[in-house]
Design a protein around this motif. Structure first.
Motif, PDB file in Angstrom:
ATOM      1  N   ALA A  30       0.835  -1.213   0.000  1.00 41.69           N
ATOM      2  CA  ALA A  30       0.000   0.000   0.000  1.00 41.69           C
ATOM      3  C   ALA A  30       0.866   1.259   0.000  1.00 41.69           C
ATOM      4  O   ALA A  30       0.619   2.207  -0.763  1.00 41.69           O
ATOM      5  N   VAL A  31       1.884   1.294   0.845  1.00 38.89           N
ATOM      6  CA  VAL A  31       2.768   2.463   0.913  1.00 38.89           C
ATOM      7  C   VAL A  31       3.525   2.639  -0.406  1.00 38.89           C
ATOM      8  O   VAL A  31       3.782   3.765  -0.858  1.00 38.89           O
ATOM      9  N   GLY A  32       3.855   1.540  -1.044  1.00 40.61           N
ATOM     10  CA  GLY A  32       4.562   1.618  -2.314  1.00 40.61           C
ATOM     11  C   GLY A  32       3.732   2.187  -3.444  1.00 40.61           C
ATOM     12  O   GLY A  32       4.272   2.621  -4.467  1.00 40.61           O
ATOM     13  N   GLU A  33       2.420   2.226  -3.268  1.00 37.62           N
ATOM     14  CA  GLU A  33       1.544   2.766  -4.309  1.00 37.62           C
ATOM     15  C   GLU A  33       1.573   4.284  -4.355  1.00 37.62           C
ATOM     16  O   GLU A  33       1.259   4.885  -5.385  1.00 37.62           O
ATOM     17  N   VAL A  34       1.883   4.924  -3.225  1.00 38.38           N
ATOM     18  CA  VAL A  34       1.882   6.389  -3.161  1.00 38.38           C
ATOM     19  C   VAL A  34       3.258   6.839  -2.666  1.00 38.38           C
ATOM     20  O   VAL A  34       3.634   6.566  -1.515  1.00 38.38           O
ATOM     21  N   SER A  35       3.992   7.528  -3.511  1.00 37.68           N
ATOM     22  CA  SER A  35       5.368   7.933  -3.175  1.00 37.68           C
ATOM     23  C   SER A  35       5.392   8.818  -1.929  1.00 37.68           C
ATOM     24  O   SER A  35       4.618   9.774  -1.804  1.00 37.68           O
ATOM     25  N   GLY A  36       6.278   8.468  -0.998  1.00 39.18           N
ATOM     26  CA  GLY A  36       6.458   9.263   0.202  1.00 39.18           C
ATOM     27  C   GLY A  36       5.340   9.145   1.218  1.00 39.18           C
ATOM     28  O   GLY A  36       5.279   9.945   2.164  1.00 39.18           O
ATOM     29  N   SER A  37       4.467   8.175   1.069  1.00 39.83           N
ATOM     30  CA  SER A  37       3.309   8.055   1.969  1.00 39.83           C
ATOM     31  C   SER A  37       3.636   7.215   3.198  1.00 39.83           C
ATOM     32  O   SER A  37       4.662   6.534   3.258  1.00 39.83           O
ATOM     33  N   LYS A  38       2.744   7.305   4.187  1.00 40.11           N
ATOM     34  CA  LYS A  38       2.842   6.504   5.395  1.00 40.11           C
ATOM     35  C   LYS A  38       1.501   5.826   5.648  1.00 40.11           C
ATOM     36  O   LYS A  38       0.447   6.353   5.280  1.00 40.11           O
ATOM     37  N   LEU A  39       1.576   4.693   6.315  1.00 38.47           N
ATOM     38  CA  LEU A  39       0.359   3.943   6.605  1.00 38.47           C
ATOM     39  C   LEU A  39      -0.438   4.633   7.713  1.00 38.47           C
ATOM     40  O   LEU A  39       0.117   5.038   8.731  1.00 38.47           O
ATOM     41  N   VAL A  40      -1.752   4.729   7.491  1.00 36.26           N
ATOM     42  CA  VAL A  40      -2.657   5.295   8.489  1.00 36.26           C
ATOM     43  C   VAL A  40      -3.610   4.228   9.027  1.00 36.26           C
ATOM     44  O   VAL A  40      -3.901   4.209  10.224  1.00 36.26           O
ATOM     45  N   ALA A  41      -4.066   3.352   8.162  1.00 36.57           N
ATOM     46  CA  ALA A  41      -5.009   2.314   8.594  1.00 36.57           C
ATOM     47  C   ALA A  41      -4.919   1.121   7.659  1.00 36.57           C
ATOM     48  O   ALA A  41      -4.570   1.255   6.474  1.00 36.57           O
ATOM     49  N   LEU A  42      -5.245  -0.041   8.206  1.00 38.93           N
ATOM     50  CA  LEU A  42      -5.226  -1.284   7.433  1.00 38.93           C
ATOM     51  C   LEU A  42      -6.198  -2.261   8.078  1.00 38.93           C
ATOM     52  O   LEU A  42      -6.204  -2.417   9.298  1.00 38.93           O
ATOM     53  N   GLU A  43      -7.015  -2.902   7.258  1.00 38.79           N
ATOM     54  CA  GLU A  43      -8.008  -3.832   7.805  1.00 38.79           C
ATOM     55  C   GLU A  43      -8.240  -4.991   6.838  1.00 38.79           C
ATOM     56  O   GLU A  43      -8.384  -4.773   5.626  1.00 38.79           O
ATOM     57  N   LEU A  44      -8.288  -6.193   7.392  1.00 38.83           N
ATOM     58  CA  LEU A  44      -8.586  -7.385   6.598  1.00 38.83           C
ATOM     59  C   LEU A  44     -10.094  -7.603   6.588  1.00 38.83           C
ATOM     60  O   LEU A  44     -10.737  -7.635   7.639  1.00 38.83           O
ATOM     61  N   GLY A  45     -10.648  -7.743   5.392  1.00 40.89           N
ATOM     62  CA  GLY A  45     -12.093  -7.967   5.268  1.00 40.89           C
ATOM     63  C   GLY A  45     -12.396  -8.673   3.964  1.00 40.89           C
ATOM     64  O   GLY A  45     -11.514  -9.257   3.337  1.00 40.89           O
ATOM     65  N   ARG A  46     -13.661  -8.594   3.575  1.00 38.84           N
ATOM     66  CA  ARG A  46     -14.095  -9.217   2.319  1.00 38.84           C
ATOM     67  C   ARG A  46     -14.572  -8.144   1.354  1.00 38.84           C
ATOM     68  O   ARG A  46     -15.157  -7.148   1.758  1.00 38.84           O
ATOM     69  N   GLY A  47     -14.306  -8.406   0.070  1.00 39.93           N
ATOM     70  CA  GLY A  47     -14.773  -7.481  -0.948  1.00 39.93           C
ATOM     71  C   GLY A  47     -16.284  -7.447  -0.982  1.00 39.93           C
ATOM     72  O   GLY A  47     -16.953  -8.460  -0.780  1.00 39.93           O
ATOM     73  N   ARG A  48     -16.816  -6.280  -1.230  1.00 40.95           N
ATOM     74  CA  ARG A  48     -18.270  -6.111  -1.303  1.00 40.95           C
ATOM     75  C   ARG A  48     -18.679  -5.889  -2.744  1.00 40.95           C
ATOM     76  O   ARG A  48     -17.860  -5.586  -3.614  1.00 40.95           O
TER      77      ARG A  48
END
Length: 250
Positions: A92-110
């Motif tokens: 996720a962080v690699g998708e946006v240059s210079g970004s930091k993680l704020v939240a992450l959650e495991l779930g199911r696609g809707r």
């Protein structure tokens, strides 16, 4: 006298014939009964003709303690997910240059949560978008100015399903996100280590947020794979101390 003498033998003959017929009939019935009995015995003892008795069902193993709906969902979700939280966060962080993680959650696609237009298959190529219900990591990462981006990652194969900036994010919201990231001295990895040292299990989510006491914390969700209960551990994002531990057994 001749007539009387002739009549007696005829009667005797008739009686004898009658007795003989009865004897033959009795013998025939006896033979019939004997044959039927012998046939029944033969049917019971002949290979291939023996009627097998109804087998008694083997006793079922003792059922394991029943799981409620939430516990069952956690068990199924973690059994299907192959991508760890660390790998999902890195992606996720690699998708946006210079970004930091704020939240992450495991779930199911809707329904409707499909891949972003940038990851849509080209014409003629097979559609590899996961079906609704596929396990996925839903991440929020922030650029240096606080702009949030949503990044969805397939929890089975690690592919990026969506990567887009949050719509309608106001300037105040961006400033608040940037301030939180600047204040947090504990990294997500440090917060997770603190949480899992306290509560053993698998991490299914984390988020940088303020609690009811206006303390900046990393809220870490840990699932125990023995009983499938979830415990949320709040780790102070500044000093790394645990400020709250709450078990969810519903």
């Amino acid at each position: 006298m001749r007539s009387a003498q002739r009549t007696i033998p005829l009667r005797s003959l008739a009686a004898a014939c009658a007795l003989s017929g009865a004897a033959l009939l009795l013998a025939a019935c006896t033979n019939s009964d004997t044959t039927a009995s012998q046939a029944a015995v033969a049917a019971q003892t002949s290979p291939g003709l023996t009627a097998s008795p109804t087998a008694s069902p083997s006793p079922s193993p003792s059922p394991s303690p029943s799981l409620n709906r939430e516990q069952e969902e956690r068990r199924e979700l973690l059994s299907q997910a192959k991508v760890t939280w660390e790998k999902a966060a890195e992606t996720a962080v690699g998708e946006v240059s210079g970004s930091k993680l704020v939240a992450l959650e495991l779930g199911r696609g809707r329904d409707g949560a499909t891949a972003s237009p940038d990851t849509s298959p080209s014409p003629g190529a097979p559609d590899t978008s996961p079906s609704p219900g596929t396990p996925r990591w839903e991440a929020r990462v922030a650029a240096a100015d606080g702009t949030l981006h949503r990044v969805d990652i397939d929890a089975v194969n690690g592919e990026v399903l969506r990567s887009e900036a949050e719509a309608d994010q106001e300037a105040d919201d961006k400033r608040e996100v940037a301030d939180r990231l600047n204040q947090a001295e504990q990294t997500p990895e440090q917060a997770v280590k603190t949480a899992t040292d306290k509560v053993k299990g698998t991490v299914t989510g984390l988020e940088l947020e303020e609690n009811d006491n206006q303390e900046l914390v990393w809220s870490v969700d840990v699932v125990n794979t023995d009983d499938w209960n979830k415990t949320t551990v709040d780790v102070d994002a500044v000093n790394g101390e645990i400020v709250r531990e709450q078990a969810d057994r519903d």
